[in-house]
Design an enzyme around this catalytic site. Structure first.
Site, PDB file in Angstrom:
ATOM      1  CG  HIS A  98      -0.312   0.137   2.528  1.00 60.51           C
ATOM      2  ND1 HIS A  98      -0.078   1.357   3.143  1.00 60.51           N
ATOM      3  CD2 HIS A  98       0.173  -0.808   3.374  1.00 60.51           C
ATOM      4  CE1 HIS A  98       0.493   1.155   4.314  1.00 60.51           C
ATOM      5  NE2 HIS A  98       0.664  -0.143   4.480  1.00 60.51           N
TER       6      HIS A  98
ATOM      7  CG  ASP B 105      -2.798   3.887   2.796  1.00 59.80           C
ATOM      8  OD1 ASP B 105      -2.363   2.876   2.227  1.00 59.80           O
ATOM      9  OD2 ASP B 105      -3.418   3.848   3.879  1.00 59.80           O
TER      10      ASP B 105
ATOM     11  CG  ASP C 181       3.405   0.818   7.473  1.00 59.51           C
ATOM     12  OD1 ASP C 181       2.820   1.068   8.534  1.00 59.51           O
ATOM     13  OD2 ASP C 181       2.850   0.223   6.530  1.00 59.51           O
TER      14      ASP C 181
ATOM     15  CD  GLU D  79      -2.558  -1.605   5.772  1.00 59.68           C
ATOM     16  OE1 GLU D  79      -2.035  -0.518   6.094  1.00 59.68           O
ATOM     17  OE2 GLU D  79      -2.746  -2.533   6.581  1.00 59.68           O
ATOM     18  CD  GLU D  80      -1.017   2.295   7.805  1.00 53.86           C
ATOM     19  OE1 GLU D  80       0.181   2.033   7.571  1.00 53.86           O
ATOM     20  OE2 GLU D  80      -1.612   1.812   8.793  1.00 53.86           O
TER      21      GLU D  80
ATOM     22  CG  ASP E 159      -0.081  -7.149   2.299  1.00 54.41           C
ATOM     23  OD1 ASP E 159      -1.131  -6.966   2.932  1.00 54.41           O
ATOM     24  OD2 ASP E 159       0.601  -6.214   1.797  1.00 54.41           O
TER      25      ASP E 159
ATOM     26  CG  HIS F 190       1.840   3.140  12.394  1.00 54.54           C
ATOM     27  ND1 HIS F 190       0.587   2.647  12.660  1.00 54.54           N
ATOM     28  CD2 HIS F 190       2.151   2.659  11.178  1.00 54.54           C
ATOM     29  CE1 HIS F 190       0.156   1.921  11.649  1.00 54.54           C
ATOM     30  NE2 HIS F 190       1.095   1.900  10.733  1.00 54.54           N
TER      31      HIS F 190
END
Ligand SMILES: N[C@@H](Cc1ccccc1)C(=O)O
Ligand SMILES: CCCCCC(=O)O
Ligand SMILES: [Zn+2]
Ligand SMILES: [Zn+2]
Length: 513
Positions: free
Chosen positions: A130, A132, A163, A197-198, A225, A473
């Site tokens: 992903h 995003d 990420d 995805e987040e 993934d 994150h």
């Protein structure tokens, strides 16, 4: 006399028990063959390898500059996600013009690619990721601009570097390289890059999976993934890096606890406020973690796969979990990363209460985010919380929940797992990497693809040292230029290894990536 006879017979009995235990421990440690892999070395040198410099580095730096932040379901920075989508389409001309490749935009921003292979009898596989990213907090604590893509001391800094832009752009760089060099796949494969995805992939991954169904795709050989990573210096007792392949994924339960109070003038407070009651509830949750499930789930296989590479004391312990489970469980509980492998985790992520300095808070609410161990369930997790907090004033609401995902196989003949393992061993051969199945301690978009395959794996080619996990994150997310190069080459090896009809012996590799 009788007493003396009794004591000596007890001693005799205990020493024979001890001797028996010792024999079992030694046998299990040294005699039971450690898990060996099916692939043998001594294959022709595989010199295919992409050097990341110049435009390959600049393209990734440019990719990091897009601020495609997703906040809550269906709430994201669409303009920046559109720019990312358009940058991808513009930056990889071979991928987007080859007669072997079809691509389409799904749900406005996500991208689906079909790379057509020559042998229709080979079941296709899917690589996903992903682009995003989560929002940036504490910007002032970042050493470099979180959306600058700057390189400092050999690291590319930025939100999304681990990420999960390293996956999306690592795959794109490797496919572009392969097509440029005349690669003609035998086995078809799909690429699915999501834009939300987040926040659960409700538009992106859900739409991409739906599109695959509409195209008549029924079965995928395997799915890879984002997920667990290469850990160096994090697993106790292991001085080699370990590549953990997420063959299972935890469940997720996001709860809201709320409490209403009478409120009023702060000059006349009750004995306990809403805030106090909620703080008590939070303290109970944080001081009474959900029970350790160590030894009941996939984590047992993780340690069985790595025991033979551990320092002797750890090897004895890990090879005799029948005896040492309580001790190992205590040891693994001490660090957030390993604790997350052995139990359902409890994270209090939001606490809102109070309206004004001289007004008694009329309301307090707390959000708790659980990641559920594969041996537990949503209901068990909720029951534990409610029994522990045991406060009738508190209202419980489930914001989002789903059970731990089905476990994927990791046997010697499982093509998907072994192909991922082989590729990781090729890329990190120089470091003596050990590969093992594991539980992904977080969550991914893979739950949208469960109907296509039982062989779903979660692994990101990210090389992490002890100070790196908080960057997920968090502050100062970054990837080394060397690791970015390894990420690109991991997908290059993976796509080539997956293009075989069946498992091949491991290619021996001379180059350090
Ligand atoms: N991958 C993110 C977002 C996510 C949450 C829950 C389900 C799916 C994705 C996380 O693990 O927090
Ligand atoms: C550890 C891998 C990341 C999990 C999924 C996410 O947060 O995007
Ligand atoms: Zn994330
Ligand atoms: Zn992610």
């Amino acid at each position: 006399m009788a007493a003396r006879r009794f004591v000596s017979s007890v001693c005799g009995f205990l020493s024979s028990i001890f001797a028996l235990l010792l024999i079992i421990v030694i046998t299990r440690t040294f005699v039971l063959a450690p898990r060996k892999h099916s692939a043998e070395p001594c294959q022709p040198q595989d010199t295919d390898f992409i050097k990341v410099e110049g435009e390959l580095l600049e393209r990734f730096q440019a990719a990091i500059r897009f601020q495609g932040v997703s906040y809550t379901p269906h709430v994201y920075n669409g303009e920046e996600l559109a720019k990312t989508r358009d940058f991808i389409i513009k930056s990889y001309p071979k991928v987007h013009s080859s007669p072997l490749v079809e691509y389409e935009v799904v749900a406005n921003y996500s991208l689906l690619y079909t790379v057509r292979g020559s042998d229709a009898l080979l079941t296709p596989f899917l690589l996903m990721g992903h682009f995003d990213v989560v929002p940036v907090e504490n910007r002032e604590k970042w050493e470099e601009d979180p959306f600058g893509g700057n390189v400092k001391n050999g690291f590319i800094y930025g939100r999304g570097t681990i990420d999960n832009k390293q996956t999306v752009f690592g795959i794109l760089e490797s496919v572009e390289y392969l097509l440029k060099n005349g690669f003609q796949p035998k086995r078809s494969f799909y690429l699915a890059f999501g834009h939300d995805e987040e926040t659960g992939g409700l538009e992106g991954a859900a739409g991409l999976a739906e599109r695959l169904r509409e195209k008549g795709v029924e079965k995928l050989e395997f799915v890879l993934d984002e997920g667990m990573t290469v850990l160096d210096g994090i697993v106790p007792g292991l001085d080699k890096p370990v590549a953990l392949i997420g063959s299972s994924e935890k469940g997720s339960l996001t709860l809201k606890m709320s409490i209403n109070c009478t409120g009023g003038h702060s000059s006349m407070p009750e004995k306990e406020s809403c805030i106090g009651a909620m703080a008590r509830a939070v303290s109970l949750l944080e001081n009474n973690p959900q029970p350790s499930m160590f030894g009941t789930g996939p984590e047992k296989a993780t340690f069985e796969h790595i025991a033979h590479k551990m320092a002797l004391p750890f090897r004895v312990v890990m090879s005799n979990l029948w005896l040492f489970t309580p001790a190992v469980s205590w040891m693994l509980s001490r660090k957030p990363t390993t604790n997350a492998i052995i139990r359902t985790t409890t994270a209090v992520t939001m606490f809102n209460a109070g309206v004004k300095v001289n007004v008694i808070a009329p309301y307090a609410e707390v959000v708790v985010n659980h990641r559920i161990h594969p041996s537990s369930t949503v209901q068990e997790t909720l029951n534990y919380d409610k029994q522990l907090v045991n406060d009738p004033r508190i209202q419980w609401d489930i914001i989002a929940a789903y059970e731990p995902l089905p476990k994927s196989p990791y046997g010697d003949t499982d093509f998907g797992y072994q192909t991922i393992r082989m590729s990781a061993e090729q890329v990190w051969a120089y470091a003596g990497v050990v590969v093992a199945p594991a539980t992904l301690i977080a969550n991914t978009d893979t739950r949208h693809y469960l109907n296509f395959s039982e062989n779903i794996y979660r692994f990101s080619p990210t090389y992490m040292y002890p100070d790196d996990p908080p960057r997920f994150h968090g502050v100062n997310e970054r990837i080394s230029v060397k690791n970015w190069e390894q990420a690109v080459n991991f997908y290059l090896h993976l796509i080539k290894n997956a293009d075989e009809a069946k498992l091949q012996p491991l290619h021996s590799h001379g180059h350090e990536l």
